[in-house]
Design an enzyme around this catalytic site. Structure first.
Site, PDB file in Angstrom:
ATOM      1  CB  CYS A   1       4.845   2.966  -2.258  1.00 27.03           C
ATOM      2  SG  CYS A   1       4.482   4.530  -1.094  1.00 27.03           S
TER       3      CYS A   1
ATOM      4  NE  ARG B   1       0.588  12.719  -0.875  1.00 33.49           N
ATOM      5  CZ  ARG B   1       0.210  11.157  -0.512  1.00 33.49           C
ATOM      6  NH1 ARG B   1      -0.863  10.682   0.844  1.00 33.49           N
ATOM      7  NH2 ARG B   1       0.809  10.038  -0.822  1.00 33.49           N
TER       8      ARG B   1
ATOM      9  CG  HIS C   1       5.337   4.171  -6.795  1.00 31.27           C
ATOM     10  ND1 HIS C   1       4.602   3.022  -6.617  1.00 31.27           N
ATOM     11  CD2 HIS C   1       5.578   4.910  -5.375  1.00 31.27           C
ATOM     12  CE1 HIS C   1       4.381   3.600  -5.286  1.00 31.27           C
ATOM     13  NE2 HIS C   1       4.175   4.795  -4.795  1.00 31.27           N
TER      14      HIS C   1
HETATM   15  N1  GLN Z   1      -1.427   5.039   1.234  1.00 32.93           N
HETATM   16  C1  GLN Z   1       0.075   5.907   1.606  1.00 32.93           C
HETATM   17  C2  GLN Z   1       1.036   6.909   1.598  1.00 32.93           C
HETATM   18  O1  GLN Z   1       0.326   8.073   1.501  1.00 32.93           O
HETATM   19  C3  GLN Z   1       0.967   5.306   0.320  1.00 32.93           C
HETATM   20  C4  GLN Z   1       0.871   5.471  -0.571  1.00 32.93           C
HETATM   21  C5  GLN Z   1       1.677   4.906  -2.396  1.00 32.93           C
HETATM   22  O2  GLN Z   1       1.389   3.981  -2.140  1.00 32.93           O
HETATM   23  N2  GLN Z   1       2.209   6.048  -2.790  1.00 32.93           N
HETATM   24  O3  GLN Z   1       1.582   6.827   2.632  1.00 32.93           O
END
Ligand code: GLN
Length: 250
Positions: free
Chosen positions: A93, A129, A193
């Site tokens: 990520c 998101r 993840h």
């Molecule tokens: N900060 C990054 C985003 O929001 C990565 C987040 C993450 O590693 N889960 O895209």
């Protein structure tokens, strides 16, 4: 045999159990009689990444990504050298995003990446998101695996020349991207993840083999003794059943 692993920014890049990936790699290596030696590498710590067989970086919030980027950029040449010398990079990520051309934070700050891939990441529209379970069918040098994981990212990754796989459930590289992650033979980046590897033991073994091939180019997956993980199947089933999916890639 031995694998030397550099765990980059272990203290700040670790979301949703990403450190479980290191535990899984270590456990699966040692069960096959392979030493798995881990060096943590924090901001300001000197290291030559060419000395390692495997480099791992987990995910992190924008705040952590902004904090570490000056240090990571100082390592840019060394990262490119290490890749040329067959060190394998496994990135989750936020780590995956920082290896592209650039990453745009939720506050529209554009941070340069180490530019190993031509991909780049924009921020989601109106702070949206991608969050939830992901099932994706990956193709790793002709090995087809159904991967199960969890995503939570604002970043929308575009222009991915070599996607890791096809999304069956969830979003992957961007909203409704249809494709997830990046794999070019030297770098495997993914939004998943979970932690990812305990639920995807075949992927863990693939990463071990890629790392071993730096010093033993002839080593293949068939050289790893089979290993059972009694928790893997129920953990996968719990997710796959929710979406009426089976365990096999299409
Ligand atoms: N900060 C990054 C985003 O929001 C990565 C987040 C993450 O590693 N889960 O895209």
């Amino acid at each position: 045999m031995k694998i030397k692993c550099a765990w980059m920014y272990h203290d700040i890049m670790d979301l949703y159990g990403d450190k479980g990936n290191i535990m899984t790699l270590s456990k699966r290596a040692q069960a096959r009689g392979i030493d798995f030696e881990v060096d943590t590498i924090g901001i300001g710590q000197e290291a030559d990444l060419c000395q390692y067989d495997l480099c791992f970086m987990g995910g992190g919030a924008d705040k952590e990504q902004v904090a570490l980027i000056p240090d990571l950029l100082k390592r840019k040449d060394n990262i490119h050298q290490a890749i040329a010398q067959n060190t394998f990079f496994f990135l989750i990520c936020g780590g995956y995003q920082l290896f592209g051309q650039y990453y745009e934070t939720v506050d529209h700050q554009k941070i340069e990446g180490v530019q190993v891939g031509s991909y780049y990441s924009l921020t989601g529209k109106d702070k949206s998101r991608c969050i939830g379970n992901v099932v994706c069918d990956a193709n790793l040098d002709g090995i087809h695996l159904r991967l199960v994981g969890f995503e939570n990212h604002g970043g929308q990754t575009m222009n991915v020349e070599h996607p890791l796989g096809r999304v069956i459930q969830g979003n992957g590289n961007a909203f409704d991207a249809g494709m997830e992650g990046y794999y070019d033979g030297h770098i495997l980046g993914t939004y998943l993840h979970g932690p990812l590897l305990p639920k995807n033991g075949e992927l863990a073994d693939f990463v071990l083999v890629k790392a071993l091939q730096k010093r033993h180019p002839e080593f293949t997956l068939q050289d790893l003794a089979p290993m059972d993980n009694p928790w893997q199947a129920p953990a996968r089933k719990a997710i796959l059943d929710r979406y009426q999916l089976n365990d096999q890639p299409e």
